[in-house]
Design a protein around this motif. Structure first.
Motif, PDB file in Angstrom:
ATOM      1  N   LEU A  83     -58.108  26.286  20.084  1.00 44.85           N
ATOM      2  CA  LEU A  83     -58.199  26.029  18.634  1.00 44.85           C
ATOM      3  C   LEU A  83     -58.616  24.583  18.365  1.00 44.85           C
ATOM      4  CD1 LEU A  83     -54.965  27.896  17.419  1.00 44.85           C
ATOM      5  CD2 LEU A  83     -57.331  28.560  16.920  1.00 44.85           C
ATOM      6  N   ILE A  84     -58.117  23.648  19.165  1.00 45.43           N
ATOM      7  CA  ILE A  84     -58.452  22.229  18.987  1.00 45.43           C
ATOM      8  C   ILE A  84     -59.927  21.985  19.292  1.00 45.43           C
ATOM      9  CG2 ILE A  84     -58.090  19.933  19.982  1.00 45.43           C
ATOM     10  CD1 ILE A  84     -55.083  20.843  20.341  1.00 45.43           C
ATOM     11  N   LEU A  85     -60.411  22.545  20.395  1.00 47.19           N
ATOM     12  CA  LEU A  85     -61.828  22.360  20.735  1.00 47.19           C
ATOM     13  C   LEU A  85     -62.721  22.946  19.647  1.00 47.19           C
ATOM     14  CD1 LEU A  85     -61.914  23.051  24.600  1.00 47.19           C
ATOM     15  CD2 LEU A  85     -61.631  20.876  23.390  1.00 47.19           C
ATOM     16  N   ASP A  86     -62.302  24.082  19.089  1.00 50.30           N
ATOM     17  CA  ASP A  86     -63.077  24.676  17.987  1.00 50.30           C
ATOM     18  C   ASP A  86     -63.077  23.746  16.766  1.00 50.30           C
ATOM     19  OD1 ASP A  86     -63.602  26.890  19.509  1.00 50.30           O
ATOM     20  OD2 ASP A  86     -62.081  28.164  18.576  1.00 50.30           O
ATOM     21  N   ALA A  87     -61.933  23.146  16.464  1.00 48.28           N
ATOM     22  CA  ALA A  87     -61.838  22.256  15.299  1.00 48.28           C
ATOM     23  C   ALA A  87     -62.721  21.019  15.486  1.00 48.28           C
ATOM     24  CB  ALA A  87     -60.386  21.844  15.069  1.00 48.28           C
ATOM     25  N   LEU A  88     -62.732  20.457  16.670  1.00 48.02           N
ATOM     26  CA  LEU A  88     -63.584  19.286  16.936  1.00 48.02           C
ATOM     27  C   LEU A  88     -65.059  19.659  16.787  1.00 48.02           C
ATOM     28  CD1 LEU A  88     -61.610  17.924  20.005  1.00 48.02           C
ATOM     29  CD2 LEU A  88     -62.023  16.634  17.901  1.00 48.02           C
ATOM     30  N   LYS A  89     -65.420  20.822  17.281  1.00 47.78           N
ATOM     31  CA  LYS A  89     -66.813  21.259  17.196  1.00 47.78           C
ATOM     32  C   LYS A  89     -67.214  21.503  15.742  1.00 47.78           C
ATOM     33  CE  LYS A  89     -69.976  24.489  19.452  1.00 47.78           C
ATOM     34  NZ  LYS A  89     -70.081  25.612  20.410  1.00 47.78           N
TER      35      LYS A  89
END
Lengths: 272, 133
Positions: free
Chosen positions: A154-160
Motif C-alpha cells: 500500500l505504501i509503494l502504491d501511495a508513493l507512486k
C-alpha cells in the motif's frame, strides 16, 4: 569500525547508551519522529517533541562526539484521527523554515502505515505531499508482523500515485525477506532493522546482504522504549566479520551507504 | 527469491566467503539449541492450564491444556506456527520468505478502522491445521 545508526529513538534511551554507542564506534545517529508509547493529547505536545528532536538531543549526543540528526512527522499510529494529525502536520513547516531549527532536520519521517487503515493512508499521502513541497527526503515505517507485507505494498502504491517522488530519495524501513525485493525493484532504498524478537536479526540482515548485494541498503537498531538493542549495528558488523566479509563491504553497509543517502538532504549531511 | 537483473535491482552479489563445513563449525550448535528451545516451547504449550472464558488472543492467554492437539479454537497463533514449521523441511529454498508470507495478512484493501485486537504475528483468520500433530 566507525558506523552510523540511521534510525534510533534516543529520546527513549539513556545517556549511558550514548556513551556505549560512542565507544562501539558510532559517529552519527538519525532519529525519526515516532510513537512514544502513548497517544499524545494535544498537537502542542508534538511541538515540544519536535523541539526535543531539533534542539535537545543534538546537544546530548554532542557530549559523546556523536552527530545527531532528525526527521519530523506525525507517526502512523497517531494518524487515525485525521483532524488531529493535520494539526500536527501544520506545525512541521515552522521547523523546516527556521534556519536554526532545521539545521539537523533530514526530512519527513517516519511516515507510513500501522494497521493499514484508510485514515492512516490519507495522512501518509498528505505527508508525502509535504515532503515533495519542501524537497525533503522521506523515511518510511512499514507495519509490524502480519501487517507488513500488505502495508508495504500500500505504501509503494501511495508513493507512486504522488507522481513527483524520486525513489532514490526515499528509504523504506523495516524490510524483511518478504518485502525487500519489492522495495529494491522499485528503486527505493531499504533499511533492515535489527530487533531481538521482531523484524531482522543481525544474522538475517547479513543473509539479506549476501542475497541482494550492497546497494541501497542500510542497517539500523531502531532502538526505542521497547525490546531493542542500541548496539545492534556493531553486532551486525561483528556477524559480517565472523563470516569473513571484507572490511570494505561492512563499512559500505554501516557507514558509506547511509552517508550517501542522507547527503541528499536539503541541509546536507556530514559526520565528524 | 534473490533479485535478478530487473531495471532497479542490484547486481547479483558474489558467493558468500565461507564453506558449508565452516558455517556448520561456527553456527550449528546455536541452531541446535534454538531447535530444542522450539521443541520445549511446544511441550510447554501442552502443559498449560485451560484458558479462562474471558481470555482471548493477544491478551496473554497461556493457551490450553494439550495445546498442540486441543488449542483454543479462536487463537490462530499455534496452528500458524505449526503450519510454518512444516515449511522448514519441505526441501524448497527461501524458507524464511515463505514462512513470512504464510504469516502475513493475505488481504489487500485498506481497513475502514484500526482493529481493536493487537497484532499477533500471524493472520487473524489463519485456518486451523487439519493434519495430526
Amino acid at each position: 569500525m566507525p558506523y552510523i545508526d540511521p534510525h534510533i529513538h534516543m529520546v527513549s534511551r539513556t545517556t549511558d547508551d550514548y556513551q556505549r554507542m560512542a565507544r562501539a564506534g558510532c559517529v552519527a545517529v538519525t532519529e525519526p519522529a515516532f510513537w512514544a508509547g502513548y497517544d499524545r493529547g494535544t498537537p502542542e505536545a508534538f511541538r515540544d517533541y519536535f523541539r526535543q528532536l531539533t534542539v535537545v538531543e543534538p546537544k546530548r549526543a554532542a557530549r559523546f562526539g556523536i552527530d545527531h540528526y532528525c526527521w519530523l512527522c506525525i507517526n502512523p499510529k497517531e494518524a487515525e484521527d485525521p483532524g488531529f494529525a493535520r494539526e500536527v502536520i501544520q506545525l512541521i513547516p515552522e521547523f523546516l523554515d527556521d534556519p536554526q531549527l532545521s539545521r539537523n532536520v533530514l526530512g519527513i519521517g517516519e511516515i507510513g502505515l500501522n494497521r493499514n487503515t484508510k485514515n492512516e493512508l490519507l495522512i501518509l499521502e498528505e505527508q508525502i505531499a509535504l515532503a515533495v513541497q519542501y524537497n525533503q527526503l522521506i523515511l518510511v515505517h512499514t507495519p509490524h508482523l502480519e501487517d507488513k507485507r500488505k502495508g508495504t505494498k500500500l505504501i509503494l502504491d501511495a508513493l507512486k500515485r504522488n507522481g513527483h517522488i524520486d525513489p532514490g530519495r526515499v528509504l523504506i524501513d523495516h524490510v524483511e525477506e518478504h518485502t525487500i525485493e519489492m522495495v529494491l525493484d522499485a528503486g527505493y532504498w531499504a533499511g533492515m532493522t535489527l530487533y531481538p524478537d521482531t523484524k531482522c536479526t543481525p544474522q538475517r540482515a547479513a543473509d539479506l546482504i549476501e542475497t541482494y548485494g550492497h546497494e541501497r541498503l542500510w542497517v539500523n537498531s531502531a532502538g526505542d522504549w521497547g525490546p531493542s538493542d542500541p548496539l545492534s549495528v556493531p553486532k551486525f558488523q561483528q556477524e559480517m566479520r565472523g563470516r569473513g566479509h571484507a572490511a570494505g563491504v561492512i563499512e559500505k553497509i554501516t557507514l558509506t551507504n547511509p552517508s550517501a543517502f542522507l547527503f541528499q538532504s536539503r541541509n546536507g549531511f556530514a559526520t565528524q | 527469491m534473490p533479485a535478478e537483473h530487473k531495471p532497479n535491482a542490484p547486481a547479483t552479489p558474489p558467493a558468500p566467503p565461507y564453506t558449508l563445513p565452516q558455517l556448520l563449525d561456527r553456527d550449528f550448535l546455536p541452531h541446535r539449541a534454538k531447535l530444542l528451545d522450539l521443541a520445549a516451547f511446544l511441550d510447554r504449550c501442552d502443559r498449560t492450564q485451560p484458558p479462562s472464558p474471558r481470555e482471548g488472543p493477544g491478551e496473554g492467554a497461556p493457551g490450553s491444556g494439550n495445546a498442540t492437539t486441543d488449542s483454543a479454537p479462536t487463537d490462530p497463533r499455534l496452528p500458524a506456527l505449526l503450519s510454518a514449521i512444516a515449511l522448514l523441511t519441505d526441501n524448497h529454498p527461501n524458507r524464511t520468505q515463505r514462512i513470512l508470507d504464510a504469516l502475513s495478512d493475505p488481504t489487500t484493501d485498506p481497513l475502514n478502522a484500526a482493529p481493536q485486537s493487537p497484532v499477533l504475528g500471524v493472520p487473524q483468520n489463519h485456518a486451523p491445521l487439519t493434519t495430526d500433530h
